[in-house]
Scaffold this motif. Structure first.
Motif, PDB file in Angstrom:
ATOM      1  N   ARG A   1      54.181  49.420  38.801  1.00  0.00           N
ATOM      2  CA  ARG A   1      55.367  50.009  39.408  1.00  0.00           C
ATOM      3  C   ARG A   1      56.239  50.658  38.339  1.00  0.00           C
ATOM      4  O   ARG A   1      56.295  50.199  37.197  1.00  0.00           O
ATOM      5  CB  ARG A   1      56.169  48.941  40.147  1.00  0.00           C
ATOM      6  CG  ARG A   1      55.594  48.536  41.489  1.00  0.00           C
ATOM      7  CD  ARG A   1      55.679  49.660  42.487  1.00  0.00           C
ATOM      8  NE  ARG A   1      55.610  49.172  43.870  1.00  0.00           N
ATOM      9  CZ  ARG A   1      55.716  49.935  44.923  1.00  0.00           C
ATOM     10  NH1 ARG A   1      55.905  51.234  44.770  1.00  0.00           N
ATOM     11  NH2 ARG A   1      55.642  49.432  46.128  1.00  0.00           N
ATOM     12  N   PRO A   2      56.955  51.735  38.680  1.00  0.00           N
ATOM     13  CA  PRO A   2      57.798  52.406  37.687  1.00  0.00           C
ATOM     14  C   PRO A   2      59.013  51.572  37.312  1.00  0.00           C
ATOM     15  O   PRO A   2      59.434  50.675  38.046  1.00  0.00           O
ATOM     16  CB  PRO A   2      58.221  53.696  38.407  1.00  0.00           C
ATOM     17  CG  PRO A   2      58.130  53.374  39.868  1.00  0.00           C
ATOM     18  CD  PRO A   2      56.980  52.412  39.996  1.00  0.00           C
ATOM     19  N   GLY A   3      59.568  51.869  36.165  1.00  0.00           N
ATOM     20  CA  GLY A   3      60.772  51.192  35.721  1.00  0.00           C
ATOM     21  C   GLY A   3      60.488  49.991  34.856  1.00  0.00           C
ATOM     22  O   GLY A   3      59.366  49.460  34.825  1.00  0.00           O
ATOM     23  N   ALA A   4      61.496  49.546  34.136  1.00  0.00           N
ATOM     24  CA  ALA A   4      61.366  48.370  33.269  1.00  0.00           C
ATOM     25  C   ALA A   4      61.075  47.136  34.104  1.00  0.00           C
ATOM     26  O   ALA A   4      61.741  46.869  35.098  1.00  0.00           O
ATOM     27  CB  ALA A   4      62.650  48.168  32.464  1.00  0.00           C
ATOM     28  N   GLY A   5      60.064  46.384  33.686  1.00  0.00           N
ATOM     29  CA  GLY A   5      59.700  45.177  34.416  1.00  0.00           C
ATOM     30  C   GLY A   5      58.981  45.419  35.713  1.00  0.00           C
ATOM     31  O   GLY A   5      58.880  44.521  36.555  1.00  0.00           O
ATOM     32  N   GLY A   6      58.455  46.649  35.906  1.00  0.00           N
ATOM     33  CA  GLY A   6      57.741  46.964  37.143  1.00  0.00           C
ATOM     34  C   GLY A   6      56.506  46.102  37.303  1.00  0.00           C
ATOM     35  O   GLY A   6      55.732  45.919  36.358  1.00  0.00           O
ATOM     36  N   GLY A   7      56.301  45.548  38.486  1.00  0.00           N
ATOM     37  CA  GLY A   7      55.159  44.675  38.745  1.00  0.00           C
ATOM     38  C   GLY A   7      53.909  45.453  39.094  1.00  0.00           C
ATOM     39  O   GLY A   7      53.890  46.687  39.130  1.00  0.00           O
TER      40      GLY A   7
ATOM     41  N   LEU B   1      50.284  49.322  49.028  1.00  0.00           N
ATOM     42  CA  LEU B   1      50.286  48.171  49.918  1.00  0.00           C
ATOM     43  C   LEU B   1      50.817  46.944  49.181  1.00  0.00           C
ATOM     44  O   LEU B   1      50.494  46.734  48.007  1.00  0.00           O
ATOM     45  CB  LEU B   1      48.866  47.885  50.418  1.00  0.00           C
ATOM     46  CG  LEU B   1      48.207  49.007  51.222  1.00  0.00           C
ATOM     47  CD1 LEU B   1      46.771  48.638  51.539  1.00  0.00           C
ATOM     48  CD2 LEU B   1      48.976  49.281  52.501  1.00  0.00           C
ATOM     49  N   PRO B   2      51.613  46.131  49.858  1.00  0.00           N
ATOM     50  CA  PRO B   2      52.163  44.949  49.186  1.00  0.00           C
ATOM     51  C   PRO B   2      51.121  43.852  49.007  1.00  0.00           C
ATOM     52  O   PRO B   2      50.339  43.573  49.903  1.00  0.00           O
ATOM     53  CB  PRO B   2      53.270  44.496  50.146  1.00  0.00           C
ATOM     54  CG  PRO B   2      52.811  44.973  51.495  1.00  0.00           C
ATOM     55  CD  PRO B   2      52.078  46.275  51.247  1.00  0.00           C
ATOM     56  N   PHE B   3      51.108  43.273  47.841  1.00  0.00           N
ATOM     57  CA  PHE B   3      50.269  42.102  47.593  1.00  0.00           C
ATOM     58  C   PHE B   3      50.841  41.380  46.386  1.00  0.00           C
ATOM     59  O   PHE B   3      51.052  41.985  45.339  1.00  0.00           O
ATOM     60  CB  PHE B   3      48.813  42.476  47.331  1.00  0.00           C
ATOM     61  CG  PHE B   3      47.893  41.279  47.281  1.00  0.00           C
ATOM     62  CD1 PHE B   3      47.361  40.757  48.447  1.00  0.00           C
ATOM     63  CD2 PHE B   3      47.585  40.667  46.087  1.00  0.00           C
ATOM     64  CE1 PHE B   3      46.529  39.643  48.413  1.00  0.00           C
ATOM     65  CE2 PHE B   3      46.763  39.559  46.042  1.00  0.00           C
ATOM     66  CZ  PHE B   3      46.234  39.049  47.209  1.00  0.00           C
TER      67      PHE B   3
ATOM     68  N   SER C   1      51.586  39.251  35.858  1.00  0.00           N
ATOM     69  CA  SER C   1      52.399  40.362  36.357  1.00  0.00           C
ATOM     70  C   SER C   1      52.936  41.246  35.246  1.00  0.00           C
ATOM     71  O   SER C   1      53.253  42.413  35.471  1.00  0.00           O
ATOM     72  CB  SER C   1      53.561  39.824  37.200  1.00  0.00           C
ATOM     73  OG  SER C   1      54.387  38.970  36.420  1.00  0.00           O
ATOM     74  N   THR C   2      53.050  40.704  34.033  1.00  0.00           N
ATOM     75  CA  THR C   2      53.556  41.500  32.921  1.00  0.00           C
ATOM     76  C   THR C   2      52.448  41.981  32.002  1.00  0.00           C
ATOM     77  O   THR C   2      52.731  42.656  31.002  1.00  0.00           O
ATOM     78  CB  THR C   2      54.560  40.680  32.098  1.00  0.00           C
ATOM     79  OG1 THR C   2      53.911  39.501  31.597  1.00  0.00           O
ATOM     80  CG2 THR C   2      55.758  40.276  32.950  1.00  0.00           C
ATOM     81  N   GLY C   3      51.196  41.637  32.311  1.00  0.00           N
ATOM     82  CA  GLY C   3      50.085  42.022  31.453  1.00  0.00           C
ATOM     83  C   GLY C   3      49.601  43.426  31.733  1.00  0.00           C
ATOM     84  O   GLY C   3      50.017  44.096  32.678  1.00  0.00           O
TER      85      GLY C   3
ATOM     86  N   HIS D   1      54.334  55.263  40.902  1.00  0.00           N
ATOM     87  CA  HIS D   1      53.835  54.308  39.921  1.00  0.00           C
ATOM     88  C   HIS D   1      54.139  54.861  38.540  1.00  0.00           C
ATOM     89  O   HIS D   1      54.550  56.013  38.387  1.00  0.00           O
ATOM     90  CB  HIS D   1      52.328  54.084  40.085  1.00  0.00           C
ATOM     91  CG  HIS D   1      51.494  55.237  39.650  1.00  0.00           C
ATOM     92  ND1 HIS D   1      51.374  56.393  40.393  1.00  0.00           N
ATOM     93  CD2 HIS D   1      50.732  55.439  38.539  1.00  0.00           C
ATOM     94  CE1 HIS D   1      50.573  57.251  39.769  1.00  0.00           C
ATOM     95  NE2 HIS D   1      50.175  56.699  38.649  1.00  0.00           N
ATOM     96  N   SER D   2      53.937  54.039  37.543  1.00  0.00           N
ATOM     97  CA  SER D   2      54.180  54.464  36.174  1.00  0.00           C
ATOM     98  C   SER D   2      53.034  55.343  35.693  1.00  0.00           C
ATOM     99  O   SER D   2      51.886  54.900  35.646  1.00  0.00           O
ATOM    100  CB  SER D   2      54.318  53.249  35.254  1.00  0.00           C
ATOM    101  OG  SER D   2      54.379  53.642  33.898  1.00  0.00           O
TER     102      SER D   2
END
Length: 367
Positions: free
Chosen positions: A69-75, A87-89, A96-98, A354-355
């Motif tokens: 996901r875009p932005g700092a800390g994007g999952g 889609l959400p999952f 999540s940070t890898g 997305h990033s």
């Protein structure tokens, strides 16, 4: 009057598979995504109910893109080719940070660059397997010979400088570097895949080498599967990308050339994609089609998928899907779909955002 055994037989029969769909849907709605995956494995009727009511859950209908996901800390999340949207999952918090650097059968290889570690994580169960930090950080790709729950599995890591290392936890807890001289001769390695019991590495000059490692003896035999097609650094006038893909005992080499020409009015993009198939050592043939199959390639994960298994996904046979457009200034948020039959490329927009700094990764069905 019914006998006691008959009554016991009636009582012993399970009515769960016969639950009305609307009741089952209400029950499943309060479960988490991974629990709904488990429900799908119970029986055909439950699988149909969950699949229709919760299409975003794993397992899925066709390869999806794992996105940051875009932005700092994007999952991390998934983009579906079928639904044309994110889609959400809920992915495990441990990864999540890898940075995803590999995938096999539902297992993600996640690089945690801050502490130079690699963690293998199962998307469905959430189970994690840690491996020793490889000596080639930052890692660009990790491939596995089998799931980390299988006996004798081997991991291979490719560093961004083109060096390959092997690890077999059942034999040793230390990585073994292979092919140093060969890597230097071929400009480093740019991709790799397990094939026919060996690790095949692709050089920047188009050569493919097969390494059969004996990790107990800390040695690896090497053979040439494909000769170099050009001297290192000799290509000009365009940008080449090469990928290795293993598929049901076959080894494919996907070669993509794109050229961008600019004038005062427009930008002209020319793309050529070729798929070569190895029928054995030193025997390669050009494939003009991949009948009934679609090829998904990326620098992190590649696969070949039978389109007939996913009729609703809209996949096209004899097409090559690239995880990311190579020309970022034209369409950074798009998938490249190239038809071998028509020799045409089209972009599939990735809706939802997305990033663009992190390459999407193809995650293929595994249940």
């Amino acid at each position: 009057m019914a006998s006691h055994q008959q009554e016991r037989g009636v009582v012993g029969q399970s009515a769960w598979p016969d639950l009305p769909p609307e009741l089952l849907e209400r029950i499943v709605a309060v479960l988490g995504p991974r629990d709904r995956v488990a429900v799908r494995l119970v029986c055909a009727s439950w699988r149909t109910c969950v699949r229709e009511s919760f299409p975003s859950d794993l397992p899925f209908e066709a390869p999806r893109l794992l996105l940051r996901r875009p932005g700092a800390g994007g999952g991390l999340t998934f983009f579906s080719l079928h639904h044309r949207k994110v889609l959400p999952f809920a992915l495990p918090a441990s990864i999540s940070t890898g940075r995803c650097c590999g995938h096999l059968g539902g297992w993600l290889a996640m690089a945690l660059d801050a502490d130079r570690s690699i963690v293998l994580c199962n998307l469905v169960s959430g189970q994690s397997v840690a491996v020793p930090p490889p000596p080639v950080f930052p890692v660009s790709k990790v491939v596995l010979s089998g799931p980390p729950t299988s006996p004798g599995w081997v991991a291979a890591a490719l560093g961004r400088m083109g060096t390959v290392v092997l690890l077999q936890p059942a034999v040793s807890g230390a990585w073994m570097t292979i092919g140093v001289n060969e890597a230097a001769q071929h400009g480093g390695f740019r991709d790799m895949a397990f094939w026919s019991g060996s690790l095949c590495a692709l050089g920047y000059d188009g050569a493919v080498l097969a390494f059969h490692g004996d990790l107990r003896a800390r040695a690896a035999a090497v053979s040439v599967v494909r000769e170099a097609e050009h001297p290192v650094g000799a290509l000009t006038g365009g940008c080449w990308r090469l990928y290795l893909v293993e598929s049901d005992g076959e080894l494919l080499l996907v070669r993509k050339l794109y050229m961008v020409r600019r004038n005062s009015e427009a930008v002209d993009l020319q793309v050529e994609v070729q798929v070569l198939l190895s029928a054995g050592e030193r025997k390669w043939g050009l494939m003009v089609e991949t009948a009934g199959r679609a090829v998904f390639v990326g620098s992190v994960a590649s696969a070949v998928v039978a389109v007939g298994l996913y009729p609703a996904a809209g996949l096209r046979e004899s097409c090559v899907y690239f995880a990311r457009r190579e020309v970022e200034m034209l369409a950074p948020h798009a998938i490249c779909e190239y038809s071998l039959a028509d020799e045409e490329m089209r972009g599939v927009p990735i809706a939802g955002g997305h990033s663009a700094d992190v390459e999407p990764v193809w995650i293929t069905p595994f249940i």
